[in-house]
Design a protein around this motif. Sequence first.
Motif, short mmCIF file in Angstrom:
data_model
loop_
_atom_site.label_atom_id
_atom_site.label_comp_id
_atom_site.label_asym_id
_atom_site.label_seq_id
_atom_site.Cartn_x
_atom_site.Cartn_y
_atom_site.Cartn_z
N ASN A 498 40.52 69.33 10.81
CA ASN A 498 39.95 68.99 12.10
C ASN A 498 38.52 69.53 12.16
O ASN A 498 38.18 70.51 11.49
CB ASN A 498 40.77 69.58 13.25
CG ASN A 498 42.17 69.00 13.31
OD1 ASN A 498 42.37 67.87 13.73
ND2 ASN A 498 43.15 69.79 12.86
N GLY A 499 37.69 68.89 12.96
CA GLY A 499 36.32 69.37 13.05
C GLY A 499 35.55 68.73 14.18
O GLY A 499 35.95 67.71 14.75
N ASP A 500 34.42 69.34 14.53
CA ASP A 500 33.48 68.84 15.53
C ASP A 500 32.07 69.09 15.02
O ASP A 500 31.81 70.08 14.32
CB ASP A 500 33.64 69.55 16.88
CG ASP A 500 34.90 69.12 17.61
OD1 ASP A 500 35.26 67.93 17.52
OD2 ASP A 500 35.53 69.98 18.27
N ALA A 501 31.16 68.20 15.37
CA ALA A 501 29.76 68.40 15.02
C ALA A 501 28.88 67.84 16.12
O ALA A 501 29.19 66.80 16.71
CB ALA A 501 29.43 67.74 13.68
N THR A 502 27.80 68.52 16.39
CA THR A 502 26.76 68.07 17.31
C THR A 502 25.42 68.37 16.67
O THR A 502 25.07 69.54 16.46
CB THR A 502 26.86 68.79 18.67
OG1 THR A 502 28.15 68.56 19.24
CG2 THR A 502 25.80 68.27 19.63
N LEU A 503 24.67 67.31 16.33
CA LEU A 503 23.41 67.49 15.64
C LEU A 503 22.34 66.64 16.30
O LEU A 503 22.58 65.49 16.68
CB LEU A 503 23.54 67.10 14.16
CG LEU A 503 24.49 67.93 13.28
CD1 LEU A 503 24.57 67.33 11.89
CD2 LEU A 503 24.02 69.38 13.20
N ASN A 504 21.14 67.20 16.40
CA ASN A 504 19.97 66.48 16.89
C ASN A 504 18.84 66.67 15.89
O ASN A 504 18.66 67.77 15.34
CB ASN A 504 19.52 67.01 18.25
CG ASN A 504 20.63 66.98 19.27
OD1 ASN A 504 21.42 66.05 19.32
ND2 ASN A 504 20.69 68.02 20.10
N LEU A 521 28.29 72.76 13.52
CA LEU A 521 29.37 72.10 12.78
C LEU A 521 30.53 73.07 12.68
O LEU A 521 30.36 74.21 12.24
CB LEU A 521 28.89 71.71 11.38
CG LEU A 521 29.98 71.23 10.40
CD1 LEU A 521 30.61 69.93 10.90
CD2 LEU A 521 29.41 71.05 9.01
N ARG A 522 31.71 72.61 13.08
CA ARG A 522 32.91 73.43 13.02
C ARG A 522 34.00 72.66 12.30
O ARG A 522 34.27 71.50 12.64
CB ARG A 522 33.38 73.84 14.41
CG ARG A 522 32.38 74.70 15.18
CD ARG A 522 32.92 75.11 16.53
NE ARG A 522 31.96 75.94 17.27
CZ ARG A 522 31.04 75.47 18.11
NH1 ARG A 522 30.97 74.16 18.32
NH2 ARG A 522 30.22 76.28 18.72
N ALA A 563 35.24 77.23 9.39
CA ALA A 563 33.78 77.27 9.24
C ALA A 563 33.14 76.99 10.59
O ALA A 563 33.50 76.03 11.28
CB ALA A 563 33.31 76.23 8.22
N ASP A 564 32.22 77.84 10.97
CA ASP A 564 31.40 77.65 12.17
C ASP A 564 29.95 77.80 11.71
O ASP A 564 29.49 78.90 11.43
CB ASP A 564 31.75 78.67 13.23
CG ASP A 564 31.02 78.41 14.54
OD1 ASP A 564 30.01 77.69 14.52
OD2 ASP A 564 31.46 78.91 15.59
N ILE A 565 29.24 76.69 11.60
CA ILE A 565 27.92 76.66 10.99
C ILE A 565 26.89 76.23 12.03
O ILE A 565 27.08 75.22 12.72
CB ILE A 565 27.89 75.69 9.79
CG1 ILE A 565 28.93 76.12 8.75
CG2 ILE A 565 26.50 75.62 9.17
CD1 ILE A 565 29.12 75.12 7.63
N GLY A 566 25.82 76.98 12.14
CA GLY A 566 24.74 76.64 13.04
C GLY A 566 23.56 76.02 12.29
O GLY A 566 23.25 76.43 11.17
N PHE A 567 22.92 75.03 12.92
CA PHE A 567 21.75 74.38 12.35
C PHE A 567 20.53 74.70 13.22
O PHE A 567 20.60 74.60 14.45
CB PHE A 567 21.93 72.86 12.31
CG PHE A 567 22.87 72.38 11.24
CD1 PHE A 567 22.39 71.77 10.10
CD2 PHE A 567 24.25 72.54 11.38
CE1 PHE A 567 23.25 71.32 9.11
CE2 PHE A 567 25.12 72.09 10.40
CZ PHE A 567 24.62 71.48 9.26
N LYS A 568 19.44 75.06 12.58
CA LYS A 568 18.19 75.32 13.28
C LYS A 568 17.05 74.80 12.43
O LYS A 568 16.76 75.32 11.35
CB LYS A 568 18.01 76.83 13.53
CG LYS A 568 16.80 77.16 14.38
CD LYS A 568 16.94 76.63 15.81
CE LYS A 568 15.78 77.07 16.69
NZ LYS A 568 15.89 76.54 18.06
N ASN A 569 16.43 73.72 12.92
CA ASN A 569 15.30 73.11 12.21
C ASN A 569 15.65 72.81 10.75
O ASN A 569 14.88 73.06 9.83
CB ASN A 569 14.06 74.00 12.28
CG ASN A 569 12.80 73.25 11.89
OD1 ASN A 569 12.72 72.03 12.01
ND2 ASN A 569 11.80 73.98 11.40
#
Length: 684
Positions: A498-504, A521-522, A563-569
């Motif tokens: 299972n997973g969720d993602a929110t990306l801009n 991203l999780r 996994a809990d992953i953060g995106f920054k630039n």
Amino acid sequence: MTRSKKILVWVLGALVVLIIALIIFVAIFDWNRLKPRINEQVSEALNRPFAIEGDLAVSWRRPADEPGWRAWIPWPYISAEALHLGNPDWAKGEQFVTLERVELNLSPLALLTKTVRIPRILLSGPDASLERLADGRANWSFDLGDGSEEKEPSPWTLDIGTLQFDRARVRVDDQVLKARLEVDVSPLGAPIPFEQIVGKAQAERAMREGARPQDYAFAWKAQGRYQGQPVSGEGKVGGLLALQDTRLPFPVQVDLRAGATRFRADGTLVAPRKPGALDLRLRLSGDSLGNLYPLIGVTLPDTASYATRGRLTANLQDPAGAQYRYENFSGRIGGSDIHGDLTYVASLPRPKLSGALTSNQLLFADLAPLIGADSNAEKAERGSQVRQPSDKVLPIEEFRTERWRDMDADVRFTGEHIVRGKELPINDLSIHVRLEDGLLRLDPLRLGVAAGRLDATVSLDGRQSTLDGRLRLNIRGLKLKRLFPTVETMRDSLGELNGDATLNGAGNSVAALLGSADGDLRLLVNDGTISRGLMEIAGLNVGNYVVTRLFGDEEVRINCAAADIGFKNGLAAPRLFVFDTENALINIDGTVSFKSEVLDLDIVPKSKGVRIISLRSPLYVRGTFKDPDPGVHAGALVARGAGLVVLGIAVAPLAGLLALVAPSSEQASQCGPMLEQIKSSQAD
């Protein structure tokens, strides 16, 4: 003899004498004496230089096709040689149309009913040069006055029968269409029946829906350039003046090549002034659907090579705009089949494409050109000038957002079955594509995988020079035993992914969008196995190395992977990335740069209990996406606190991961207790 009879005899005699005198006059008069006056009058009327430079003659001939007594009345037969009609001052060439000879016959009896009836016109050596400038001025448009004076309709009518010519040549220089063409038109030796070209079934349908189409009368060939591409073609059409008869379908046949694109069509131009204007059997083929844009102005995605066939109909009188329908078409794109119906409406402020498409067997590889992920060889085949750098993985080919603003769209696509190799089948795909004034939405985008669902909404805003992209992704219920059906120990697994993602992100390519991405991203996996064989099946060479170093050749059970992953630039950094196996806890820390495609990860195992296993040294993965470099740390790892991987130390937010704990109906998820333990440890 009475006086009235004498008067009648004198009148009839005078009429006969007048007719004889007229015949003699026509026969002996030198009509060339009228040429200066005719040339002057026509030049003044058309505001163009006109001249009959050759012989002008009129003779009397009895008509061959008139019935009864009418066949005895001679008709004037008019011929003229070496005719020239010039161009306006702004045109390049001097001549607009030249004719070696013109012949026509005129019905004198029709003049009594105010009808100018010309049953036949014969042209010899017609030659025309059509020219249009970028500002819209065209040499086929004539200045016949400003129209300020309203005139009553003329009581006279013009009735022209057939137009015949031995061979015609037409040159086209159109700066609006960016076309430079040469067209040769010649009469067929004998008319070809309509059904002989289109087939019996289409001919019967045409007759059911209207009158029988005319026979094909002329053949044409063309070559030149259109929209910067070389163009050549040939075909057949009906009699040219028959276009004036709005009651009869006009037959057309086209076989046209523009670059690698080929149009083949045969059918009818159905009664031009009626709603049904086209009815064609249309076949299209080429290297990429995206290459149709400069040819027909319709925005379509880049694809692999394609070939389709279907029925094209048109309604040019629709109040909303001319409407074209490509009905019940079928064909292929790459190795995938394609079927459906599309409607294109030339509406304002933008035309719109709508419809529904279906593929019963969709090859996953055929989706690659949509995002520029196909190989350089495949790019070259579809005409793309972009080449993917050898050291890059993420596609750099830019989306053609300038085309998105030219058209709106509302199209649904369904892939009934998707094939991505035997080991990892994907079930189905459905997409609702909506394009409005440069804003492209895929909502929803649904993918069936391993008895679960991948649901996404994608928004790509192409209204600005730099595209703005947004992704929302939900992965639910992917069964591990379905995801890896060839792994023996997975067959009894009840685990899920299972997973969720929110990306801009912002950028005009996949590489640029991910290289600037912000978001989260999780992922959560419970009750599975991991082995070197599994990594080989998934095609993960680095994973194969890591698993071999950690577990050897054994298959190891995974209780939970979170996994809990953060995106920054464009820089991805795990807040929590942990594998809980039967032998150890494994933590992954570091960064992944999607902007530079650089990996900098550390993998730190912590053995459970006193079991002797090969989990003594932490690992690393450096290098790039294209050329990753895994290895073993020589000494103890203390950088970035990776050596502190104990359940009570993790500081990642857990609310999102806890929401992904979705136990199966047969077994509780083992991720729940692990995450709750982390959560309680944070509270201490």
